[in-house]
Design a protein around this motif. Structure first.
Motif, PDB file in Angstrom:
ATOM      1  N   ASP A  13     -20.203   7.982  -6.915  1.00 25.73           N
ATOM      2  CA  ASP A  13     -19.749   8.673  -8.117  1.00 25.73           C
ATOM      3  C   ASP A  13     -19.609  10.150  -7.784  1.00 25.73           C
ATOM      4  O   ASP A  13     -20.425  10.702  -7.027  1.00 25.73           O
ATOM      5  CB  ASP A  13     -20.727   8.496  -9.284  1.00 25.73           C
ATOM      6  N   VAL A  14     -18.578  10.760  -8.327  1.00 31.71           N
ATOM      7  CA  VAL A  14     -18.361  12.187  -8.097  1.00 31.71           C
ATOM      8  C   VAL A  14     -18.223  12.897  -9.440  1.00 31.71           C
ATOM      9  O   VAL A  14     -17.773  12.319 -10.423  1.00 31.71           O
ATOM     10  CB  VAL A  14     -17.100  12.449  -7.235  1.00 31.71           C
ATOM     11  N   GLU A  15     -18.631  14.153  -9.465  1.00 27.58           N
ATOM     12  CA  GLU A  15     -18.422  15.031 -10.617  1.00 27.58           C
ATOM     13  C   GLU A  15     -17.707  16.276 -10.118  1.00 27.58           C
ATOM     14  O   GLU A  15     -18.033  16.794  -9.036  1.00 27.58           O
ATOM     15  CB  GLU A  15     -19.752  15.411 -11.277  1.00 27.58           C
ATOM     16  N   GLY A  16     -16.718  16.727 -10.885  1.00 27.78           N
ATOM     17  CA  GLY A  16     -15.909  17.852 -10.458  1.00 27.78           C
ATOM     18  C   GLY A  16     -16.089  19.078 -11.320  1.00 27.78           C
ATOM     19  O   GLY A  16     -16.882  19.097 -12.271  1.00 27.78           O
ATOM     20  N   ASN A  17     -15.319  20.096 -10.986  1.00 27.02           N
ATOM     21  CA  ASN A  17     -15.442  21.378 -11.699  1.00 27.02           C
ATOM     22  C   ASN A  17     -14.479  21.492 -12.875  1.00 27.02           C
ATOM     23  O   ASN A  17     -14.450  22.513 -13.564  1.00 27.02           O
ATOM     24  CB  ASN A  17     -15.206  22.544 -10.732  1.00 27.02           C
ATOM     25  N   GLY A  18     -13.653  20.461 -13.117  1.00 28.69           N
ATOM     26  CA  GLY A  18     -12.780  20.472 -14.285  1.00 28.69           C
ATOM     27  C   GLY A  18     -11.393  21.011 -14.045  1.00 28.69           C
ATOM     28  O   GLY A  18     -10.569  21.005 -14.958  1.00 28.69           O
ATOM     29  N   THR A  19     -11.109  21.497 -12.825  1.00 32.73           N
ATOM     30  CA  THR A  19      -9.763  21.990 -12.531  1.00 32.73           C
ATOM     31  C   THR A  19      -8.887  20.819 -12.068  1.00 32.73           C
ATOM     32  O   THR A  19      -9.372  19.714 -11.827  1.00 32.73           O
ATOM     33  CB  THR A  19      -9.793  23.074 -11.446  1.00 32.73           C
ATOM     34  N   ASN A  20      -7.594  21.069 -11.950  1.00 31.09           N
ATOM     35  CA  ASN A  20      -6.670  20.040 -11.484  1.00 31.09           C
ATOM     36  C   ASN A  20      -5.831  20.605 -10.340  1.00 31.09           C
ATOM     37  O   ASN A  20      -5.013  21.503 -10.583  1.00 31.09           O
ATOM     38  CB  ASN A  20      -5.769  19.568 -12.626  1.00 31.09           C
ATOM     39  N   PRO A  21      -6.021  20.103  -9.115  1.00 29.31           N
ATOM     40  CA  PRO A  21      -6.979  19.070  -8.716  1.00 29.31           C
ATOM     41  C   PRO A  21      -8.406  19.614  -8.719  1.00 29.31           C
ATOM     42  O   PRO A  21      -8.603  20.833  -8.629  1.00 29.31           O
ATOM     43  CB  PRO A  21      -6.523  18.707  -7.298  1.00 29.31           C
ATOM     44  N   PRO A  22      -9.390  18.711  -8.820  1.00 26.55           N
ATOM     45  CA  PRO A  22     -10.766  19.191  -8.958  1.00 26.55           C
ATOM     46  C   PRO A  22     -11.398  19.605  -7.638  1.00 26.55           C
ATOM     47  O   PRO A  22     -11.053  19.086  -6.573  1.00 26.55           O
ATOM     48  CB  PRO A  22     -11.485  17.963  -9.533  1.00 26.55           C
ATOM     49  N   ASP A  23     -12.316  20.554  -7.725  1.00 29.11           N
ATOM     50  CA  ASP A  23     -13.265  20.799  -6.645  1.00 29.11           C
ATOM     51  C   ASP A  23     -14.493  19.950  -6.930  1.00 29.11           C
ATOM     52  O   ASP A  23     -14.885  19.775  -8.092  1.00 29.11           O
ATOM     53  CB  ASP A  23     -13.688  22.270  -6.604  1.00 29.11           C
ATOM     54  N   LEU A  24     -15.121  19.449  -5.880  1.00 34.77           N
ATOM     55  CA  LEU A  24     -16.320  18.643  -6.067  1.00 34.77           C
ATOM     56  C   LEU A  24     -17.527  19.520  -6.382  1.00 34.77           C
ATOM     57  O   LEU A  24     -17.706  20.592  -5.818  1.00 34.77           O
ATOM     58  CB  LEU A  24     -16.599  17.811  -4.816  1.00 34.77           C
ATOM     59  N   VAL A  25     -18.341  19.027  -7.307  1.00 33.67           N
ATOM     60  CA  VAL A  25     -19.607  19.667  -7.643  1.00 33.67           C
ATOM     61  C   VAL A  25     -20.774  18.776  -7.226  1.00 33.67           C
ATOM     62  O   VAL A  25     -21.763  19.262  -6.673  1.00 33.67           O
ATOM     63  CB  VAL A  25     -19.690  19.970  -9.158  1.00 33.67           C
ATOM     64  N   GLU A  26     -20.640  17.475  -7.462  1.00 36.56           N
ATOM     65  CA  GLU A  26     -21.736  16.547  -7.181  1.00 36.56           C
ATOM     66  C   GLU A  26     -21.176  15.240  -6.638  1.00 36.56           C
ATOM     67  O   GLU A  26     -20.177  14.735  -7.135  1.00 36.56           O
ATOM     68  CB  GLU A  26     -22.537  16.282  -8.463  1.00 36.56           C
ATOM     69  N   VAL A  27     -21.854  14.704  -5.612  1.00 33.12           N
ATOM     70  CA  VAL A  27     -21.483  13.421  -5.022  1.00 33.12           C
ATOM     71  C   VAL A  27     -22.756  12.597  -4.846  1.00 33.12           C
ATOM     72  O   VAL A  27     -23.758  13.105  -4.331  1.00 33.12           O
ATOM     73  CB  VAL A  27     -20.796  13.585  -3.647  1.00 33.12           C
ATOM     74  N   ALA A  28     -22.700  11.332  -5.278  1.00 32.59           N
ATOM     75  CA  ALA A  28     -23.805  10.404  -5.041  1.00 32.59           C
ATOM     76  C   ALA A  28     -23.257   9.170  -4.356  1.00 32.59           C
ATOM     77  O   ALA A  28     -22.158   8.706  -4.675  1.00 32.59           O
ATOM     78  CB  ALA A  28     -24.494  10.033  -6.347  1.00 32.59           C
TER      79      ALA A  28
END
Length: 200
Positions: A13-28
């Motif tokens: 699962d990944v969580e991004g910074n909300g931009t398009n395309p996103p930068d990654l913030v969290e990866v599990a």
């Protein structure tokens, strides 16, 4: 199905910074071993994105720019993530997104295959109507008592997805049946369409 016979598999699962395309913030990345999620050998990375986390993204996953200000940039952890993922199978909910974002951040990386619990749920529960992670948690009531973090954090969502995957997989007799139901066309691991034997 004997889940212990599965090939190496990571629920991601990944969580991004909300931009398009996103930068990654969290990866599990959570391994499935002997048919169960193995938190003891899971991978988790929290990074400082190149662009600020948007207020909308913060409302979704809770990470703020202050919280990641002292975390490493993606370039500092990318090779660790690549090494951890290797070329194993991955699974995610709405897997196109996670596969696309990870691929953009790890050029040349290619998993053996991609299982999608969203696609699998539509095949398993054709009359459910909605197939969000929250809806499936409500419908299937998996045991999330050991889930790390909270909903919309990568660690929690990967654990929940793993529980949903193994529960739905028990309804299929073989790995090949599971793959046919869960791998989206065009993604790694998708079964080859049968050729019409009358054509040559």
């Amino acid at each position: 199905m004997n889940l212990a016979t599965w090939p190496a598999l990571l629920v991601v699962d990944v969580e991004g910074n909300g931009t398009n395309p996103p930068d990654l913030v969290e990866v599990a990345a959570l391994p499935i071993r002997d048919g169960r999620p193995d938190k003891g050998s899971a991978g988790w990375w929290l990074t400082r994105p190149n662009r600020p986390i948007t207020p909308f993204a913060t409302r979704v996953h809770g990470w703020t720019n202050d919280a990641v200000a002292d975390k490493p940039a993606w370039a500092e952890v990318a090779e660790k993530v690549r090494a951890f993922l290797g070329d194993t199978w991955i699974c995610a909910h709405n897997a196109h997104t996670d596969y696309r974002v990870l691929g953009a951040h790890l050029p040349g990386w290619e998993p053996a295959g991609v299982l999608d619990t969203l696609r699998l749920a539509r095949h398993t529960f054709p009359d459910l109507g909605k197939y969000s992670l929250d809806k499936l948690i409500e419908h299937m009531k998996p045991d999330l008592s050991e889930a790390p973090g909270v909903r919309h954090r990568a660690t929690f969502d990967a654990f929940a997805t793993a529980q949903l995957l193994t529960a739905m997989a028990s309804r299929y007799d073989t790995w090949d049946q599971l793959v046919a139901a869960a791998v989206p066309p065009g993604l790694p691991g998708a079964p080859e369409p049968e050729r019409d034997p009358t054509l040559w």
